[in-house]
Motif scaffolding. Structure first.
Motif, PDB file in Angstrom:
ATOM      1  N   GLY A 153      40.684 -10.524  27.058  1.00  0.00           N
ATOM      2  CA  GLY A 153      41.825 -11.734  27.317  1.00  0.00           C
ATOM      3  C   GLY A 153      43.122 -11.247  27.771  1.00  0.00           C
ATOM      4  O   GLY A 153      43.869 -11.921  28.661  1.00  0.00           O
ATOM      5  N   ASP A 154      43.279  -9.832  27.848  1.00  0.00           N
ATOM      6  CA  ASP A 154      44.679  -9.429  28.384  1.00  0.00           C
ATOM      7  C   ASP A 154      44.501  -8.054  28.684  1.00  0.00           C
ATOM      8  O   ASP A 154      45.332  -7.111  28.375  1.00  0.00           O
ATOM      9  N   LEU A 155      43.300  -7.699  29.567  1.00  0.00           N
ATOM     10  CA  LEU A 155      42.965  -6.276  29.712  1.00  0.00           C
ATOM     11  C   LEU A 155      43.514  -5.812  30.836  1.00  0.00           C
ATOM     12  O   LEU A 155      43.011  -5.181  31.727  1.00  0.00           O
ATOM     13  N   GLN A 156      44.728  -5.793  30.755  1.00  0.00           N
ATOM     14  CA  GLN A 156      45.704  -4.734  31.603  1.00  0.00           C
ATOM     15  C   GLN A 156      45.101  -3.378  31.692  1.00  0.00           C
ATOM     16  O   GLN A 156      44.776  -2.894  30.508  1.00  0.00           O
ATOM     17  N   ILE A 157      45.408  -2.442  32.908  1.00  0.00           N
ATOM     18  CA  ILE A 157      45.148  -1.157  32.698  1.00  0.00           C
ATOM     19  C   ILE A 157      46.119  -0.577  31.887  1.00  0.00           C
ATOM     20  O   ILE A 157      45.618   0.584  31.056  1.00  0.00           O
ATOM     21  N   ALA A 158      47.164  -0.996  31.357  1.00  0.00           N
ATOM     22  CA  ALA A 158      48.082  -0.304  30.566  1.00  0.00           C
ATOM     23  C   ALA A 158      47.643  -0.386  29.007  1.00  0.00           C
ATOM     24  O   ALA A 158      48.209   0.073  28.334  1.00  0.00           O
ATOM     25  N   HIS A 159      46.383  -1.296  28.942  1.00  0.00           N
ATOM     26  CA  HIS A 159      46.059  -1.472  27.494  1.00  0.00           C
ATOM     27  C   HIS A 159      44.718  -0.456  27.408  1.00  0.00           C
ATOM     28  O   HIS A 159      44.273  -0.676  26.223  1.00  0.00           O
ATOM     29  N   VAL A 160      44.261   0.227  28.306  1.00  0.00           N
ATOM     30  CA  VAL A 160      43.067   1.202  28.094  1.00  0.00           C
ATOM     31  C   VAL A 160      43.705   2.744  28.004  1.00  0.00           C
ATOM     32  O   VAL A 160      44.421   2.992  29.265  1.00  0.00           O
ATOM     33  N   PHE A 161      43.386   3.412  26.940  1.00  0.00           N
ATOM     34  CA  PHE A 161      43.678   4.432  26.882  1.00  0.00           C
ATOM     35  C   PHE A 161      42.315   5.475  27.050  1.00  0.00           C
ATOM     36  O   PHE A 161      41.212   5.227  26.730  1.00  0.00           O
ATOM     37  N   VAL A 162      42.641   6.605  27.705  1.00  0.00           N
ATOM     38  CA  VAL A 162      41.724   7.707  28.004  1.00  0.00           C
ATOM     39  C   VAL A 162      42.203   9.120  28.024  1.00  0.00           C
ATOM     40  O   VAL A 162      43.415   9.434  28.018  1.00  0.00           O
ATOM     41  N   ASP A 163      41.268   9.786  27.868  1.00  0.00           N
ATOM     42  CA  ASP A 163      41.381  11.354  27.433  1.00  0.00           C
ATOM     43  C   ASP A 163      40.352  12.005  28.307  1.00  0.00           C
ATOM     44  O   ASP A 163      39.258  11.996  28.034  1.00  0.00           O
ATOM     45  N   GLY A 164      40.792  12.571  29.553  1.00  0.00           N
ATOM     46  CA  GLY A 164      39.753  12.910  30.501  1.00  0.00           C
ATOM     47  C   GLY A 164      38.973  11.985  31.039  1.00  0.00           C
ATOM     48  O   GLY A 164      39.750  10.879  31.594  1.00  0.00           O
ATOM     49  N   ASP A 165      37.779  11.811  30.798  1.00  0.00           N
ATOM     50  CA  ASP A 165      36.802  10.811  31.402  1.00  0.00           C
ATOM     51  C   ASP A 165      36.525   9.957  30.079  1.00  0.00           C
ATOM     52  O   ASP A 165      35.488   9.400  30.530  1.00  0.00           O
ATOM     53  N   GLU A 166      36.888  10.053  29.266  1.00  0.00           N
ATOM     54  CA  GLU A 166      36.514   9.252  27.783  1.00  0.00           C
ATOM     55  C   GLU A 166      37.598   8.233  27.373  1.00  0.00           C
ATOM     56  O   GLU A 166      38.791   8.438  27.362  1.00  0.00           O
ATOM     57  N   VAL A 167      37.207   7.146  26.940  1.00  0.00           N
ATOM     58  CA  VAL A 167      37.992   5.839  26.670  1.00  0.00           C
ATOM     59  C   VAL A 167      38.191   6.279  25.297  1.00  0.00           C
ATOM     60  O   VAL A 167      37.312   6.415  24.469  1.00  0.00           O
ATOM     61  N   THR A 168      39.328   6.353  25.132  1.00  0.00           N
ATOM     62  CA  THR A 168      39.761   6.626  23.608  1.00  0.00           C
ATOM     63  C   THR A 168      40.215   5.275  22.663  1.00  0.00           C
ATOM     64  O   THR A 168      40.302   5.675  21.518  1.00  0.00           O
ATOM     65  N   GLY A 169      40.468   4.334  23.250  1.00  0.00           N
ATOM     66  CA  GLY A 169      40.879   3.179  22.764  1.00  0.00           C
ATOM     67  C   GLY A 169      41.443   2.171  23.562  1.00  0.00           C
ATOM     68  O   GLY A 169      41.935   2.440  24.837  1.00  0.00           O
ATOM     69  N   ILE A 170      41.589   0.998  23.152  1.00  0.00           N
ATOM     70  CA  ILE A 170      42.001  -0.341  23.803  1.00  0.00           C
ATOM     71  C   ILE A 170      42.877  -0.985  22.902  1.00  0.00           C
ATOM     72  O   ILE A 170      42.628  -1.259  21.705  1.00  0.00           O
ATOM     73  N   ILE A 171      44.104  -1.362  23.279  1.00  0.00           N
ATOM     74  CA  ILE A 171      45.184  -2.044  22.662  1.00  0.00           C
ATOM     75  C   ILE A 171      45.414  -3.444  22.891  1.00  0.00           C
ATOM     76  O   ILE A 171      44.788  -3.967  24.021  1.00  0.00           O
ATOM     77  N   ASP A 172      46.335  -4.285  22.023  1.00  0.00           N
ATOM     78  CA  ASP A 172      46.799  -5.565  22.252  1.00  0.00           C
ATOM     79  C   ASP A 172      45.576  -6.477  22.537  1.00  0.00           C
ATOM     80  O   ASP A 172      45.376  -6.841  23.629  1.00  0.00           O
ATOM     81  N   TRP A 173      45.367  -6.932  21.285  1.00  0.00           N
ATOM     82  CA  TRP A 173      43.844  -7.857  21.306  1.00  0.00           C
ATOM     83  C   TRP A 173      44.468  -9.340  20.923  1.00  0.00           C
ATOM     84  O   TRP A 173      43.662 -10.200  20.451  1.00  0.00           O
ATOM     85  N   SER A 174      45.667  -9.729  21.298  1.00  0.00           N
ATOM     86  CA  SER A 174      46.136 -10.980  20.548  1.00  0.00           C
ATOM     87  C   SER A 174      45.682 -12.274  21.346  1.00  0.00           C
ATOM     88  O   SER A 174      45.619 -13.437  21.007  1.00  0.00           O
ATOM     89  N   GLU A 175      45.054 -11.959  22.532  1.00  0.00           N
ATOM     90  CA  GLU A 175      44.396 -13.069  23.360  1.00  0.00           C
ATOM     91  C   GLU A 175      42.898 -12.979  23.290  1.00  0.00           C
ATOM     92  O   GLU A 175      42.116 -13.577  24.280  1.00  0.00           O
ATOM     93  N   ALA A 176      42.297 -12.121  22.501  1.00  0.00           N
ATOM     94  CA  ALA A 176      40.877 -11.838  22.511  1.00  0.00           C
ATOM     95  C   ALA A 176      40.032 -13.238  21.908  1.00  0.00           C
ATOM     96  O   ALA A 176      40.748 -14.087  21.251  1.00  0.00           O
ATOM     97  N   GLY A 177      38.858 -13.299  22.418  1.00  0.00           N
ATOM     98  CA  GLY A 177      37.870 -14.363  21.901  1.00  0.00           C
ATOM     99  C   GLY A 177      36.812 -14.601  22.746  1.00  0.00           C
ATOM    100  O   GLY A 177      36.562 -13.742  23.796  1.00  0.00           O
ATOM    101  N   ARG A 178      36.143 -15.765  22.748  1.00  0.00           N
ATOM    102  CA  ARG A 178      35.238 -16.067  23.567  1.00  0.00           C
ATOM    103  C   ARG A 178      35.537 -16.418  24.920  1.00  0.00           C
ATOM    104  O   ARG A 178      36.752 -17.295  25.021  1.00  0.00           O
ATOM    105  N   GLY A 179      35.213 -15.750  26.070  1.00  0.00           N
ATOM    106  CA  GLY A 179      35.548 -16.322  27.200  1.00  0.00           C
ATOM    107  C   GLY A 179      34.721 -15.770  28.348  1.00  0.00           C
ATOM    108  O   GLY A 179      33.689 -15.308  28.175  1.00  0.00           O
ATOM    109  N   ASP A 180      35.281 -15.903  29.618  1.00  0.00           N
ATOM    110  CA  ASP A 180      34.773 -15.434  30.938  1.00  0.00           C
ATOM    111  C   ASP A 180      34.850 -13.969  31.139  1.00  0.00           C
ATOM    112  O   ASP A 180      36.009 -13.662  31.244  1.00  0.00           O
ATOM    113  N   ALA A 181      33.732 -13.134  31.121  1.00  0.00           N
ATOM    114  CA  ALA A 181      33.548 -11.734  31.428  1.00  0.00           C
ATOM    115  C   ALA A 181      34.321 -11.393  32.565  1.00  0.00           C
ATOM    116  O   ALA A 181      35.137 -10.226  32.442  1.00  0.00           O
ATOM    117  N   LEU A 182      34.230 -12.095  33.451  1.00  0.00           N
ATOM    118  CA  LEU A 182      34.865 -11.668  34.889  1.00  0.00           C
ATOM    119  C   LEU A 182      36.276 -11.761  34.899  1.00  0.00           C
ATOM    120  O   LEU A 182      36.935 -11.189  35.772  1.00  0.00           O
TER     121      LEU A 182
END
Length: 248
Positions: A153-182
């Motif tokens: 629901g608010d998947l800004q690039i600043a909310h996705v953490f990586v270490d090298g080429d591995e995703v280590t976590g995604i933050i800020d889920w307050s807008e999450a829920g059922r919705g449009d994947a695109l």
């Protein structure tokens, strides 16, 4: 003693960092409820919840760094963007959460919201009428039937953490829920169209690029006035107004 870093702050909420702990202060505790619930259900790495004492939620810092930020250069490789795409696909294929999210607004409600916001942008002299009209027309492609998915629901690039080429976590889920994947895919690549192919390579399935572009226009139109009113600058290079101009 660790210094207190203000990560973001406005009238609705604030996030502070003290050492390896983030303190999120939110006047709306329902958003915090959604965030904790979504992190417990999401099949991707999320921050560890340390404690909650309303209105404060304490979570542990994630390893690595973000892929970048809107209006700034990306710090991630093509492989890192692809890994993020794979993580997003995993989220979207997960069992649906119990409630709708920001990406789950009805097309009728969204159309009404867009029309009202476009009127205010022009009436208040914030954006020229041709820019608003063109992007409202582009945004119309997002107003179509969609299959519900587990969305951030608010998947800004600043909310996705990586270490090298591995995703280590995604933050800020307050807008999450059922919705449009695109909507998630568009939010993630907003202002970084050059990495869309990398993300989709990791996502691993065909998507309607016209709808992605429509969500870029829609999200930007809806954000401009809110950002100005809360002390942010959507006119900064590479930010929302530049995204709107790129549709001309």
């Amino acid at each position: 003693m660790d210094e207190v870093e203000v990560v973001v702050a406005h009238s609705e909420r604030a996030t502070l960092r003290v050492g390896d702990v983030f303190l999120k202060v939110d006047a709306d505790q329902a958003r915090t409820d959604i965030e904790i619930e979504a992190m417990s259900l999401a099949p991707v790495p999320t921050p560890k919840v340390l404690w909650r004492k309303p209105p404060v939620l304490a979570i542990a810092a994630l390893p690595g760094q973000t892929l970048g930020r809107l209006g700034g250069p990306s710090t991630g490789s093509s492989a890192a963007w692809a890994a993020a795409g794979a993580a997003i696909r995993k989220l979207h294929e997960a069992p649906l959460p119990p409630r709708p999210g920001l990406a789950g607004r009805s097309t009728v409600a969204l159309a009404a919201e867009l029309d009202a916001e476009c009127g205010l942008l022009v009436t208040n002299g914030l954006l020229p009428v041709d820019l608003v009209t063109r992007n409202r027309r582009v945004a119309g492609a997002a107003l179509r039937p969609w299959t519900p998915a587990f969305t951030h629901g608010d998947l800004q690039i600043a909310h996705v953490f990586v270490d090298g080429d591995e995703v280590t976590g995604i933050i800020d889920w307050s807008e999450a829920g059922r919705g449009d994947a695109l909507y998630d895919l568009a939010t993630f690549t907003l202002g970084h169209e050059e990495h869309l192919d990398d993300v989709l390579a990791g996502y691993g399935t065909d998507v309607d690029l016209g709808v992605i572009r429509a969500w870029w226009s829609s999200r930007s139109l809806l954000a401009v006035r809110w950002l100005i009113e809360h002390g942010f600058d959507p006119f900064a290079p590479g930010c929302e107004v530049d995204v709107l101009k790129s549709r001309l």
